[in-house]
Motif scaffolding. Sequence first.
Motif, PDB file in Angstrom:
ATOM      1  N   GLN A  57       0.806  -1.207   0.000  1.00 47.85           N
ATOM      2  CA  GLN A  57       0.000   0.000   0.000  1.00 47.85           C
ATOM      3  C   GLN A  57       0.845   1.265   0.000  1.00 47.85           C
ATOM      4  O   GLN A  57       0.494   2.253  -0.640  1.00 47.85           O
ATOM      5  CB  GLN A  57      -0.953  -0.010   1.190  1.00 47.85           C
ATOM      6  N   ILE A  58       1.973   1.237   0.669  1.00 47.79           N
ATOM      7  CA  ILE A  58       2.870   2.391   0.640  1.00 47.79           C
ATOM      8  C   ILE A  58       3.437   2.586  -0.767  1.00 47.79           C
ATOM      9  O   ILE A  58       3.521   3.724  -1.271  1.00 47.79           O
ATOM     10  CB  ILE A  58       4.023   2.229   1.657  1.00 47.79           C
ATOM     11  N   TYR A  59       3.779   1.492  -1.431  1.00 45.50           N
ATOM     12  CA  TYR A  59       4.336   1.633  -2.782  1.00 45.50           C
ATOM     13  C   TYR A  59       3.256   2.052  -3.776  1.00 45.50           C
ATOM     14  O   TYR A  59       3.507   2.866  -4.677  1.00 45.50           O
ATOM     15  CB  TYR A  59       5.017   0.345  -3.233  1.00 45.50           C
ATOM     16  N   HIS A 111      -6.816   5.235  -0.261  1.00 43.32           N
ATOM     17  CA  HIS A 111      -6.972   4.781   1.120  1.00 43.32           C
ATOM     18  C   HIS A 111      -7.987   3.658   1.271  1.00 43.32           C
ATOM     19  O   HIS A 111      -8.013   2.962   2.292  1.00 43.32           O
ATOM     20  CB  HIS A 111      -7.421   5.957   1.993  1.00 43.32           C
ATOM     21  N   ILE A 112      -8.842   3.468   0.270  1.00 47.28           N
ATOM     22  CA  ILE A 112      -9.873   2.437   0.340  1.00 47.28           C
ATOM     23  C   ILE A 112      -9.257   1.044   0.457  1.00 47.28           C
ATOM     24  O   ILE A 112      -9.777   0.176   1.170  1.00 47.28           O
ATOM     25  CB  ILE A 112     -10.807   2.531  -0.882  1.00 47.28           C
ATOM     26  N   PHE A 113      -8.132   0.831  -0.210  1.00 50.32           N
ATOM     27  CA  PHE A 113      -7.512  -0.496  -0.185  1.00 50.32           C
ATOM     28  C   PHE A 113      -6.896  -0.838   1.167  1.00 50.32           C
ATOM     29  O   PHE A 113      -7.147  -1.929   1.705  1.00 50.32           O
ATOM     30  CB  PHE A 113      -6.505  -0.618  -1.333  1.00 50.32           C
ATOM     31  N   PRO A 114      -6.078   0.040   1.785  1.00 52.71           N
ATOM     32  CA  PRO A 114      -5.588  -0.283   3.118  1.00 52.71           C
ATOM     33  C   PRO A 114      -6.711  -0.360   4.156  1.00 52.71           C
ATOM     34  O   PRO A 114      -6.631  -1.153   5.101  1.00 52.71           O
ATOM     35  CB  PRO A 114      -4.604   0.856   3.441  1.00 52.71           C
ATOM     36  N   LEU A 115      -7.771   0.433   3.989  1.00 60.42           N
ATOM     37  CA  LEU A 115      -8.916   0.338   4.895  1.00 60.42           C
ATOM     38  C   LEU A 115      -9.564  -1.038   4.789  1.00 60.42           C
ATOM     39  O   LEU A 115      -9.946  -1.641   5.805  1.00 60.42           O
ATOM     40  CB  LEU A 115      -9.936   1.433   4.566  1.00 60.42           C
ATOM     41  N   ASN A 172      -3.579  -1.826  13.117  1.00 58.01           N
ATOM     42  CA  ASN A 172      -4.007  -0.440  13.341  1.00 58.01           C
ATOM     43  C   ASN A 172      -2.851   0.537  13.192  1.00 58.01           C
ATOM     44  O   ASN A 172      -3.015   1.632  12.629  1.00 58.01           O
ATOM     45  CB  ASN A 172      -4.622  -0.303  14.739  1.00 58.01           C
ATOM     46  N   LEU A 173      -1.674   0.154  13.687  1.00 58.27           N
ATOM     47  CA  LEU A 173      -0.509   1.020  13.589  1.00 58.27           C
ATOM     48  C   LEU A 173      -0.102   1.219  12.135  1.00 58.27           C
ATOM     49  O   LEU A 173       0.182   2.352  11.705  1.00 58.27           O
ATOM     50  CB  LEU A 173       0.667   0.440  14.374  1.00 58.27           C
ATOM     51  N   GLU A 174      -0.079   0.144  11.363  1.00 59.34           N
ATOM     52  CA  GLU A 174       0.269   0.250   9.943  1.00 59.34           C
ATOM     53  C   GLU A 174      -0.726   1.162   9.221  1.00 59.34           C
ATOM     54  O   GLU A 174      -0.332   1.993   8.397  1.00 59.34           O
ATOM     55  CB  GLU A 174       0.282  -1.135   9.301  1.00 59.34           C
ATOM     56  N   TYR A 175      -1.999   1.012   9.541  1.00 58.59           N
ATOM     57  CA  TYR A 175      -3.013   1.844   8.888  1.00 58.59           C
ATOM     58  C   TYR A 175      -2.850   3.312   9.262  1.00 58.59           C
ATOM     59  O   TYR A 175      -2.986   4.201   8.413  1.00 58.59           O
ATOM     60  CB  TYR A 175      -4.419   1.362   9.261  1.00 58.59           C
ATOM     61  N   GLU A 176      -2.552   3.597  10.527  1.00 60.67           N
ATOM     62  CA  GLU A 176      -2.363   4.982  10.964  1.00 60.67           C
ATOM     63  C   GLU A 176      -1.158   5.616  10.280  1.00 60.67           C
ATOM     64  O   GLU A 176      -1.194   6.796   9.906  1.00 60.67           O
ATOM     65  CB  GLU A 176      -2.208   5.040  12.488  1.00 60.67           C
ATOM     66  N   ILE A 177      -0.086   4.854  10.117  1.00 59.33           N
ATOM     67  CA  ILE A 177       1.106   5.362   9.416  1.00 59.33           C
ATOM     68  C   ILE A 177       0.756   5.677   7.962  1.00 59.33           C
ATOM     69  O   ILE A 177       1.096   6.739   7.431  1.00 59.33           O
ATOM     70  CB  ILE A 177       2.261   4.350   9.478  1.00 59.33           C
ATOM     71  N   TYR A 178       0.057   4.741   7.329  1.00 59.95           N
ATOM     72  CA  TYR A 178      -0.372   4.963   5.949  1.00 59.95           C
ATOM     73  C   TYR A 178      -1.252   6.214   5.862  1.00 59.95           C
ATOM     74  O   TYR A 178      -1.062   7.071   4.987  1.00 59.95           O
ATOM     75  CB  TYR A 178      -1.150   3.754   5.406  1.00 59.95           C
ATOM     76  N   LYS A 179      -2.233   6.326   6.768  1.00 58.40           N
ATOM     77  CA  LYS A 179      -3.190   7.425   6.704  1.00 58.40           C
ATOM     78  C   LYS A 179      -2.505   8.777   6.871  1.00 58.40           C
ATOM     79  O   LYS A 179      -2.880   9.755   6.207  1.00 58.40           O
ATOM     80  CB  LYS A 179      -4.268   7.226   7.776  1.00 58.40           C
ATOM     81  N   LEU A 210       0.560   9.570   5.977  1.00 56.02           N
ATOM     82  CA  LEU A 210       1.255   9.869   4.723  1.00 56.02           C
ATOM     83  C   LEU A 210       0.250  10.241   3.631  1.00 56.02           C
ATOM     84  O   LEU A 210       0.456  11.203   2.882  1.00 56.02           O
ATOM     85  CB  LEU A 210       2.095   8.668   4.285  1.00 56.02           C
ATOM     86  N   HIS A 211      -0.841   9.508   3.541  1.00 61.58           N
ATOM     87  CA  HIS A 211      -1.871   9.769   2.538  1.00 61.58           C
ATOM     88  C   HIS A 211      -2.454  11.169   2.714  1.00 61.58           C
ATOM     89  O   HIS A 211      -2.624  11.918   1.743  1.00 61.58           O
ATOM     90  CB  HIS A 211      -2.979   8.713   2.647  1.00 61.58           C
ATOM     91  N   THR A 212      -2.737  11.551   3.953  1.00 65.10           N
ATOM     92  CA  THR A 212      -3.288  12.878   4.244  1.00 65.10           C
ATOM     93  C   THR A 212      -2.329  13.981   3.812  1.00 65.10           C
ATOM     94  O   THR A 212      -2.735  15.004   3.248  1.00 65.10           O
ATOM     95  CB  THR A 212      -3.594  13.015   5.738  1.00 65.10           C
ATOM     96  N   THR A 213      -1.039  13.776   4.053  1.00 61.65           N
ATOM     97  CA  THR A 213      -0.024  14.757   3.666  1.00 61.65           C
ATOM     98  C   THR A 213       0.052  14.902   2.150  1.00 61.65           C
ATOM     99  O   THR A 213       0.091  16.027   1.622  1.00 61.65           O
ATOM    100  CB  THR A 213       1.360  14.343   4.209  1.00 61.65           C
ATOM    101  N   LEU A 214       0.036  13.794   1.432  1.00 61.00           N
ATOM    102  CA  LEU A 214       0.139  13.834  -0.032  1.00 61.00           C
ATOM    103  C   LEU A 214      -1.121  14.418  -0.667  1.00 61.00           C
ATOM    104  O   LEU A 214      -1.052  15.070  -1.716  1.00 61.00           O
ATOM    105  CB  LEU A 214       0.419  12.438  -0.578  1.00 61.00           C
TER     106      LEU A 214
END
Length: 223
Positions: free
Chosen positions: A58-60, A88-92, A102-109, A111-115
């Motif tokens: 998901q990060i890639y 974000h729909i896919f990691p959700l 939950n931690l992985e999702y929060e880290i992703y979220k 980064l996603h919010t920033t981008l």
Amino acid sequence: MKPKVIVEGTVGAGKTTFIEVMSKKLNLEPIYELSDQKLVEILEKFYADPAKWGFQLQIYFLTKRFEQMDLAKKKVDVIMDRSIFCDHIFPLTLLKCGKLTNLEYEIYKDLHTTLLKLATAPRLMVYLRCSTETAIKRIEKRGRSWELKVDKNYWYVLNQCYEEYFANYNLSSLLVVNTDNIDEKFEGLDDLIKELLKSKRKVICEYDGKSVKRSVRNAGDSR
């Protein structure tokens, strides 16, 4: 500058066919999901062990979505296959299926919010809606080995997450197309898209293959 059209929808909704048809009718350059050998390798690992490789994938994917959006902003007259807005729909979905912590999702979220702050919403978002049963039939028909390995519950959760997102979407005008029974030539939709692209208001249209329902959504930013 705003890219003209983004096409979203669950796996099997018919995005590739829709883009192939509409890019010709609307004289727009198609931009499909960006890929490279690294992504292919991560995908192979993901399908073998989703819980272990879901976060890396998901990060890639998010990285490629950002590159895709940057390319679309430069070209402008494009019709895009997926975007950073729905990434974000896919990691959700993975989180809800227990394949992401939950931690992985929060880290992703984060980064996603920033981008997203650097992304530009399209002039028109097209959401191709279909039932999960229809999506699964199409997935089985095209026979991609990695998709056939996926637990069918994943497709149900993914489709529900798409429905929830677009129930509140208001970044741009939105066209919802029910593709369960629609002809793959998408007759007449190009004229509707041209009309929506000209609109100065955020118009919401739903097309079921026979008729169009219209409404106007209040201005705002769903991000």
